[in-house]
Design a protein around this motif. Structure first.
Motif, PDB file in Angstrom:
ATOM      1  N   THR A 150     -85.763  -3.274 -33.685  1.00 15.33           N
ATOM      2  CA  THR A 150     -84.449  -2.655 -33.887  1.00 15.33           C
ATOM      3  C   THR A 150     -83.322  -3.609 -33.476  1.00 15.33           C
ATOM      4  O   THR A 150     -83.350  -4.186 -32.401  1.00 15.33           O
ATOM      5  CB  THR A 150     -84.335  -1.367 -33.051  1.00 15.33           C
ATOM      6  N   GLY A 168     -81.587  -6.435 -38.678  1.00 16.72           N
ATOM      7  CA  GLY A 168     -82.502  -5.349 -38.989  1.00 16.72           C
ATOM      8  C   GLY A 168     -82.620  -4.984 -40.448  1.00 16.72           C
ATOM      9  O   GLY A 168     -83.551  -4.282 -40.839  1.00 16.72           O
ATOM     10  N   ASN A 198     -90.202   1.494 -35.216  1.00 20.54           N
ATOM     11  CA  ASN A 198     -89.219   0.555 -34.667  1.00 20.54           C
ATOM     12  C   ASN A 198     -89.464   0.400 -33.167  1.00 20.54           C
ATOM     13  O   ASN A 198     -89.840   1.367 -32.495  1.00 20.54           O
ATOM     14  CB  ASN A 198     -87.794   1.066 -34.882  1.00 20.54           C
ATOM     15  N   HIS A 231     -88.844  -9.245 -37.502  1.00 17.94           N
ATOM     16  CA  HIS A 231     -87.415  -9.140 -37.201  1.00 17.94           C
ATOM     17  C   HIS A 231     -86.614 -10.120 -38.047  1.00 17.94           C
ATOM     18  O   HIS A 231     -87.132 -11.128 -38.549  1.00 17.94           O
ATOM     19  CB  HIS A 231     -87.138  -9.378 -35.708  1.00 17.94           C
TER      20      HIS A 231
END
Length: 468
Positions: free
Chosen positions: A453, A431, A368, A427
């Motif tokens: 993230t 998330g 991440n 993305h």
């Protein structure tokens, strides 16, 4: 009169049971494939389910109507409207009645009048309920299926977008306008019992309240504010989200008849046996949390966590010609299997206990990164490509400059849009979807994938997105 609603939060689907307490007869409307809630309720309340009715051939979940008719000796009441192309194909094996506009049928002393309400689909019908056994001469409520929701109406574009029926979006929108004129003539007090709530892909702005009234919807539902057909049609068709890929299969299976065989044997595997299932005929579905999957997983596994979104993303990701091997705690297998069966993914053939995976040392992982790391270390680096897996409406409202949009549900068949020499930075909005996407990318050879993230929401709090 007895009345009970049932809500499947996984598919945002509503079904109903209505019973006549004088005669002990009961009706189920738009039954889900899992019949246990209806059978348990009938036993508890002392009813015999004698009839099951459907408002239309569903595209978003697998119906339990065929199983009720075959295994419970229930009479099916289904639409006879819309023409041969929109008729059920398994009725010869059942006791059934085809319903037309203005027909009437009874469950004990409860009267239901049929209204043909096309728009969402050509065969769509609604049921207007009058409790004659309770002494009423006026209707109490209407079961609208996917015709009128709380705050919205059914989308007319699914047959064209999901099932490939060219030209049906425009004709459906026109029919919806005409059906709504009829709905407007109903009395204000009549309750509205819809087929879906918030979270369903059968509309674009469904409310979270489970029921409403005709009067309330007349005032507050955007679709009932239009008196001019063309402007209504434009608004109805504009901005509808991409329909889940599995909708086309649901329409086909519900039309032809869902399988009556669900209790199939599932083999428990050793870790060594997993290699026997590494082919295009199988999908290895890891249902652990995204956090657990990220920290270590078997190569080739797809990660869709066991929560209420499992059926939706499984339907987007798994082929109906594939058998499924689960990676899961053994205690969860029954619940996972039930969720998959709700959309017709019945072929679960084996399970590997999640503990056996977590004890392995040679596992794949992914990383991440934060929005700040994205901007500081990866922005402008030709070795990386930003992949946005959100839907078109989300993208239009704002996106990261330079990103490539590939809808999560279409990622596997569009893998070649990602240059093979680049590392994807994936993305979504928050998330959750990007974690699924990361697993799909790794399973398709992009081993060094990075996941943003917090998704676009986190990025937009720190950096200016673009809208062009």
């Amino acid at each position: 009169m007895f009345f009970k609603s049932f809500f499947d939060e996984n598919l945002a689907q509503m079904s109903y049971m209505v019973g006549c307490q004088r005669t002990g007869e009961a009706l189920v409307i738009d039954p889900a494939r899992d019949l246990s809630p209806y059978l348990e309720t009938a036993e508890k309340e002392g009813f015999n389910i004698t009839k099951a009715a459907e408002t239309h051939i569903h595209a978003d979940f697998l119906s339990g109507a065929r199983e009720l008719a075959n295994n419970q000796e229930v009479t099916l009441l289904v639409s006879g409207e819309g023409g041969d192309d929109w008729s059920y194909q398994y009725l010869n094996e059942t006791d059934h009645q085809l319903l037309k506009d203005n027909d009437t049928f009874y469950v004990g002393n409860i009267r239901l009048d049929v209204l043909h309400t096309p728009g969402h689909t050509p065969e769509s019908i609604s049921f207007l309920l009058t409790d004659e056994g309770g002494g009423s001469e006026v209707p109490m409520g209407i079961f609208t299926g996917d015709f009128v929701f709380v705050g919205d109406v059914g989308r007319p574009d699914l047959l064209e977008k999901a099932a490939g029926e060219a030209g049906t979006s425009q004709s459906g929108a026109k029919q919806m306008f005409e059906s709504l004129q009829r709905f407007k003539q109903l009395s204000d007090h009549i309750q509205v019992w819809p087929g879906h709530g918030a979270g369903s892909a059968c509309g674009k702005s469904l409310g979270a309240v489970p029921s409403s009234t005709v009067g309330y919807e007349r005032i507050n539902n955007w679709a009932l504010q239009y008196d001019e057909e063309s402007s209504f049609m434009d608004e109805l068709l504009d901005g509808q989200p991409e329909p889940p890929k599995y909708f086309a299969m649901m329409k086909k299976l519900n039309k032809e008849g869902p399988s009556l065989v669900k209790d199939r044997a599932i083999q428990e595997l050793s870790i060594e046996k997993i290699d026997d299932y590494r082919s295009e005929d199988y999908v290895i579905l890891d249902t652990r949390s995204k956090e657990a999957f990220k920290e270590g997983h078997l190569p080739g596994a797809i990660n869709i966590s066991y929560d209420k979104s499992l059926p939706n993303w499984a339907g987007w990701t798994i082929g109906y010609d594939q058998s499924i091997v689960l990676i899961s705690p053994l205690k969860d297998v029954s619940g996972i299997k039930k969720q998959l069966e709700s959309i017709g993914l019945d072929d679960v053939v084996a399970v590997l206990d999640a503990e056996k995976v977590e004890n392995q040392s040679d596992l794949e992982t992914y990383e991440n990164i934060t929005p700040r790391e994205l901007e500081a270390q990866y922005r402008g680096n030709d070795d990386y490509v930003i992949v946005d897996v959100r839907n078109q409406n989300e993208w239009n409202e704002g996106h990261i400059a330079g990103a490539e949009r590939i809808l999560l549900g279409e990622l596997q068949e569009n893998i070649d849009q990602i240059p093979s020499g680049k590392t994807p930075i994936v993305h979504c909005q928050s998330g959750k979807r990007s974690a699924i996407a990361a697993s799909v990318l790794q399973a398709n050879g992009f081993k060094d994938v990075l996941n943003l993230t917090g998704g676009f929401s986190a990025y937009a709090k720190e950096y200016e997105p673009v809208t062009t």
